[in-house]
Design a protein around this motif. Structure first.
Motif, PDB file in Angstrom:
ATOM      1  N   MET A  16       0.852  -1.184   0.000  1.00 37.46           N
ATOM      2  CA  MET A  16       0.000   0.000   0.000  1.00 37.46           C
ATOM      3  C   MET A  16       0.897   1.247   0.000  1.00 37.46           C
ATOM      4  N   PRO A  17       0.656   2.194  -0.871  1.00 37.36           N
ATOM      5  CA  PRO A  17       1.488   3.406  -0.898  1.00 37.36           C
ATOM      6  C   PRO A  17       1.234   4.276   0.331  1.00 37.36           C
ATOM      7  N   ALA A  18       2.213   5.102   0.674  1.00 33.15           N
ATOM      8  CA  ALA A  18       2.073   6.019   1.804  1.00 33.15           C
ATOM      9  C   ALA A  18       0.949   7.007   1.525  1.00 33.15           C
ATOM     10  N   LEU A  19       0.172   7.303   2.561  1.00 33.08           N
ATOM     11  CA  LEU A  19      -0.943   8.227   2.412  1.00 33.08           C
ATOM     12  C   LEU A  19      -0.512   9.677   2.554  1.00 33.08           C
ATOM     13  N   ASN A  20       0.585   9.915   3.254  1.00 35.47           N
ATOM     14  CA  ASN A  20       1.029  11.281   3.478  1.00 35.47           C
ATOM     15  C   ASN A  20       2.533  11.281   3.766  1.00 35.47           C
ATOM     16  N   ARG A  21       3.085  12.444   3.977  1.00 39.22           N
ATOM     17  CA  ARG A  21       4.538  12.559   4.168  1.00 39.22           C
ATOM     18  C   ARG A  21       5.021  11.859   5.434  1.00 39.22           C
ATOM     19  N   ALA A  22       4.253  11.927   6.509  1.00 37.82           N
ATOM     20  CA  ALA A  22       4.682  11.266   7.746  1.00 37.82           C
ATOM     21  C   ALA A  22       4.775   9.753   7.532  1.00 37.82           C
ATOM     22  N   ASP A  23       3.792   9.184   6.838  1.00 38.71           N
ATOM     23  CA  ASP A  23       3.842   7.752   6.529  1.00 38.71           C
ATOM     24  C   ASP A  23       5.039   7.454   5.621  1.00 38.71           C
ATOM     25  N   GLU A  24       5.231   8.298   4.626  1.00 38.93           N
ATOM     26  CA  GLU A  24       6.309   8.084   3.659  1.00 38.93           C
ATOM     27  C   GLU A  24       7.690   8.113   4.310  1.00 38.93           C
ATOM     28  N   PHE A  25       7.893   9.050   5.258  1.00 38.76           N
ATOM     29  CA  PHE A  25       9.208   9.218   5.865  1.00 38.76           C
ATOM     30  C   PHE A  25       9.365   8.490   7.204  1.00 38.76           C
ATOM     31  N   GLY A  26       8.304   7.823   7.658  1.00 35.10           N
ATOM     32  CA  GLY A  26       8.392   7.058   8.901  1.00 35.10           C
ATOM     33  C   GLY A  26       8.476   7.902  10.156  1.00 35.10           C
ATOM     34  N   THR A  27       7.872   9.075  10.125  1.00 37.05           N
ATOM     35  CA  THR A  27       7.854   9.962  11.288  1.00 37.05           C
ATOM     36  C   THR A  27       6.440  10.040  11.841  1.00 37.05           C
ATOM     37  N   ASP A  28       6.296  10.753  12.948  1.00 30.43           N
ATOM     38  CA  ASP A  28       4.965  11.009  13.492  1.00 30.43           C
ATOM     39  C   ASP A  28       4.358  12.266  12.882  1.00 30.43           C
ATOM     40  N   LEU A  29       5.234  13.196  12.477  1.00 33.70           N
ATOM     41  CA  LEU A  29       4.760  14.486  12.004  1.00 33.70           C
ATOM     42  C   LEU A  29       5.751  15.096  11.019  1.00 33.70           C
ATOM     43  N   GLU A  30       5.244  15.601   9.909  1.00 27.14           N
ATOM     44  CA  GLU A  30       6.035  16.323   8.903  1.00 27.14           C
ATOM     45  C   GLU A  30       5.416  17.705   8.732  1.00 27.14           C
ATOM     46  N   ILE A  31       6.222  18.747   8.926  1.00 28.01           N
ATOM     47  CA  ILE A  31       5.755  20.125   8.780  1.00 28.01           C
ATOM     48  C   ILE A  31       6.480  20.723   7.577  1.00 28.01           C
ATOM     49  N   TYR A  32       5.712  21.246   6.617  1.00 29.99           N
ATOM     50  CA  TYR A  32       6.310  21.692   5.354  1.00 29.99           C
ATOM     51  C   TYR A  32       5.418  22.723   4.660  1.00 29.99           C
ATOM     52  N   ARG A  33       5.994  23.417   3.698  1.00 29.28           N
ATOM     53  CA  ARG A  33       5.236  24.333   2.835  1.00 29.28           C
ATOM     54  C   ARG A  33       4.933  23.582   1.548  1.00 29.28           C
ATOM     55  N   HIS A  34       3.659  23.535   1.178  1.00 29.42           N
ATOM     56  CA  HIS A  34       3.252  22.818  -0.031  1.00 29.42           C
ATOM     57  C   HIS A  34       3.679  23.610  -1.266  1.00 29.42           C
ATOM     58  N   TYR A  35       4.173  22.912  -2.257  1.00 29.11           N
ATOM     59  CA  TYR A  35       4.709  23.568  -3.460  1.00 29.11           C
ATOM     60  C   TYR A  35       3.640  24.269  -4.291  1.00 29.11           C
ATOM     61  N   SER A  36       2.402  23.771  -4.284  1.00 28.89           N
ATOM     62  CA  SER A  36       1.407  24.351  -5.188  1.00 28.89           C
ATOM     63  C   SER A  36       0.675  25.556  -4.608  1.00 28.89           C
ATOM     64  N   ASP A  37       0.232  25.468  -3.361  1.00 26.94           N
ATOM     65  CA  ASP A  37      -0.536  26.589  -2.810  1.00 26.94           C
ATOM     66  C   ASP A  37       0.256  27.413  -1.794  1.00 26.94           C
ATOM     67  N   LYS A  38       1.489  27.013  -1.516  1.00 28.99           N
ATOM     68  CA  LYS A  38       2.421  27.719  -0.627  1.00 28.99           C
ATOM     69  C   LYS A  38       1.956  27.754   0.835  1.00 28.99           C
TER      70      LYS A  38
END
Length: 128
Positions: A1-23
């Motif tokens: 099953m593919p990762a649903l979000n960045r935290a799942d993808e990177f194996g963390t509890d929380l990922e805080i970031y600026r989205h490239y499309s809507d900033k």
């Protein structure tokens, strides 16, 4: 099953970031994150969004200045770290002074209300 979000993808509890499309600044929590972690983000000024049945993410309001975005994002990282979560933050959202202040504060990971206001659920003070 593919990762649903960045935290799942990177194996963390929380990922805080600026989205490239809507900033906008986002905080992705891992799938099935505890209500404690979600409330921590709520308390830091992030707005909770849900796409049932599994996907929950938080986003900072568009009304914040870039400095305020960095402060909210960094305080969220510090609060999550203090609470024992694995947190990543995009380098452009990290503010060293805010982080140092948040990590050395003697308070809980959830911010206290402004002076003069009781904490939520706190008993009123008795005068001697």
């Amino acid at each position: 099953m593919p990762a649903l979000n960045r935290a799942d993808e990177f194996g963390t509890d929380l990922e805080i970031y600026r989205h490239y499309s809507d900033k906008a600044v986002y905080a992705d929590s891992r799938t099935g994150a505890s209500e404690r972690l979600l409330k921590l983000l709520d308390a830091q000024g992030f707005e909770r969004n849900v796409l049932p049945p599994l996907y929950v993410w938080h986003r900072l309001p568009d009304t914040l200045s870039p400095d305020e975005e960095r402060q909210h994002a960094t305080r969220s990282m510090a609060a999550g770290t203090k609470a024992g979560y694995r947190v990543n933050i995009a380098p452009e959202l990290f503010d060293e002074a805010t982080y140092s202040e948040a990590m050395t504060a003697r308070n809980s990971p959830v911010p206290h209300p402004p002076r003069g206001l009781p904490a939520p659920g706190a008993a009123p003070r008795r005068r001697s």
